[in-house]
Design a protein around this motif. Sequence first.
Motif, short mmCIF file in Angstrom:
data_model
loop_
_atom_site.label_atom_id
_atom_site.label_comp_id
_atom_site.label_asym_id
_atom_site.label_seq_id
_atom_site.Cartn_x
_atom_site.Cartn_y
_atom_site.Cartn_z
N ALA A 301 0.85 -1.19 0.00
CA ALA A 301 0.00 0.00 0.00
C ALA A 301 0.89 1.25 0.00
O ALA A 301 2.12 1.16 0.09
N GLY A 302 0.27 2.41 -0.10
CA GLY A 302 1.02 3.65 -0.13
C GLY A 302 1.79 3.90 1.15
O GLY A 302 1.41 3.45 2.24
N ALA A 303 2.90 4.62 1.02
CA ALA A 303 3.77 4.87 2.17
C ALA A 303 3.03 5.60 3.29
O ALA A 303 3.24 5.31 4.47
N TYR A 304 2.17 6.55 2.93
CA TYR A 304 1.44 7.30 3.95
C TYR A 304 0.53 6.36 4.75
O TYR A 304 0.49 6.41 5.99
N GLY A 305 -0.19 5.49 4.05
CA GLY A 305 -1.08 4.56 4.73
C GLY A 305 -0.32 3.59 5.61
O GLY A 305 -0.76 3.28 6.72
N LEU A 306 0.83 3.12 5.13
CA LEU A 306 1.63 2.21 5.94
C LEU A 306 2.12 2.88 7.22
O LEU A 306 2.18 2.27 8.28
N GLY A 307 2.49 4.15 7.09
CA GLY A 307 2.95 4.88 8.27
C GLY A 307 1.84 5.09 9.28
O GLY A 307 2.02 4.87 10.49
N ILE A 308 0.66 5.50 8.81
CA ILE A 308 -0.48 5.70 9.71
C ILE A 308 -0.90 4.38 10.36
O ILE A 308 -1.28 4.33 11.54
N GLY A 309 -0.79 3.29 9.58
CA GLY A 309 -1.20 2.00 10.10
C GLY A 309 -0.42 1.55 11.32
O GLY A 309 -0.95 0.83 12.18
N LEU A 310 0.84 1.97 11.41
CA LEU A 310 1.64 1.58 12.57
C LEU A 310 1.05 2.14 13.86
O LEU A 310 1.15 1.51 14.92
N TRP A 311 0.44 3.32 13.79
CA TRP A 311 -0.15 3.92 14.99
C TRP A 311 -1.34 3.11 15.49
O TRP A 311 -1.72 3.21 16.67
N TRP A 312 -1.94 2.31 14.63
CA TRP A 312 -3.04 1.46 15.04
C TRP A 312 -2.58 0.04 15.34
O TRP A 312 -3.12 -0.62 16.24
N TRP A 313 -1.59 -0.44 14.57
CA TRP A 313 -1.17 -1.83 14.70
C TRP A 313 -0.52 -2.10 16.05
O TRP A 313 -0.87 -3.08 16.74
N PHE A 314 0.41 -1.27 16.46
CA PHE A 314 1.14 -1.53 17.70
C PHE A 314 0.25 -1.50 18.94
O PHE A 314 0.32 -2.41 19.78
N PRO A 315 -0.64 -0.51 19.11
CA PRO A 315 -1.54 -0.58 20.29
C PRO A 315 -2.47 -1.79 20.24
O PRO A 315 -2.73 -2.42 21.27
N GLY A 316 -2.98 -2.09 19.03
CA GLY A 316 -3.87 -3.24 18.91
C GLY A 316 -3.17 -4.54 19.27
O GLY A 316 -3.72 -5.38 20.01
N MET A 317 -1.95 -4.72 18.79
CA MET A 317 -1.22 -5.94 19.09
C MET A 317 -0.79 -5.99 20.55
O MET A 317 -0.71 -7.06 21.15
N ALA A 318 -0.52 -4.82 21.14
CA ALA A 318 -0.18 -4.79 22.56
C ALA A 318 -1.35 -5.28 23.40
O ALA A 318 -1.19 -6.07 24.34
N LEU A 319 -2.58 -4.86 23.04
CA LEU A 319 -3.77 -5.31 23.75
C LEU A 319 -3.98 -6.81 23.56
O LEU A 319 -4.28 -7.54 24.51
#
Length: 338
Positions: A301-319
């Motif tokens: 996917a686009g670089a911008y989307g991949l960057g924004i996705g990290l802000w959601w992925w890490f908290p979700g995986m931490a939970l």
Amino acid sequence: METLWFCLVAFMIAGYVILDGFDLGAGVIHLLAARTDRERRQVLASIGPVWDGNEVWLLAAGGTLFFAFPHVYASAFSGFYLPLMIVLWLLIFRGLGIEFRSHINSPVWTPVWDAAFSIASLLLAVFFGAALGNVIRGVPLDERREFFLPLWTHFQPAVEVGILDWYTIATGVLSLAALTMHGGLWVALKTDGDLAARAAAIARRAGWATLGMTALVTALSFSLQPRIGSNFAAHPWGAVFPVMAMAGLAGALWIASERIRFLASSLFLAGMLASAAFGIFPYVLLSITPDRHLTVYNAAAGAYGLGIGLWWWFPGMALATAYAVFLFRRFGGKVQVG
């Protein structure tokens, strides 16, 4: 960023294989290790609190793949449509076997769902291994980077290939042996008495089969897919992954502690999957037709989307990880039925 997401997808898949892998392995040995209804209920109780949570990692891995590499998701989920439908039905019957067996106390009803649970678990282990074999071997991507595979053709891993050929069957057998070992060690860890002893014995025999199949599949993979040898030759540090796998397998076979043997089996699975991911990088879906591969660069996917996705992925995986840790600690120790 593309490389990071490739690693995250590989991590999610490894997490699923390790966690749901012992569920599948417990299902494979369900009718082999357990001789009485009480022992079969012990096997089910060993995975009862965690099996459905473990399967969430499969959904999360698919969601991560869809987000990070949508072109791979679109191509693979259409090309592998037939086996994915088979896997879906196997997952359904496996869940039904776990949930329905105790609804009616009948000499006909209970064995039917026990068999459904075991057979579905065995076939899922084989199909997941064959799926990995297809990724390593490659698929016939066309000029639009699309494909469709029948279940089998002539059982040769070249030209008009199918889902099953002699190579993907070998990877499926390796997967079955490894997950049988993994599940046997889990049942031995969570139960006691004769059931635990029989589960440990099955796990040991499966471990030796895993050792032999690992040697065979490794040789076949290097022969069939030159990319693997090139990656390990260009980056010798990648040898840490197969060393990790072999250390885990050795621990699963020879260490005395039940808990450490199970953790060593988990290390083996993680090392094998990391070795496969390292071997095919930067390809995400290899093509048997030259120059049509899907890589982390042309499928992401686009670089911008991949960057924004990290802000959601890490908290979700931490939970999700915190919940898994709590669940396994809360239901730790030997299971009891009565």
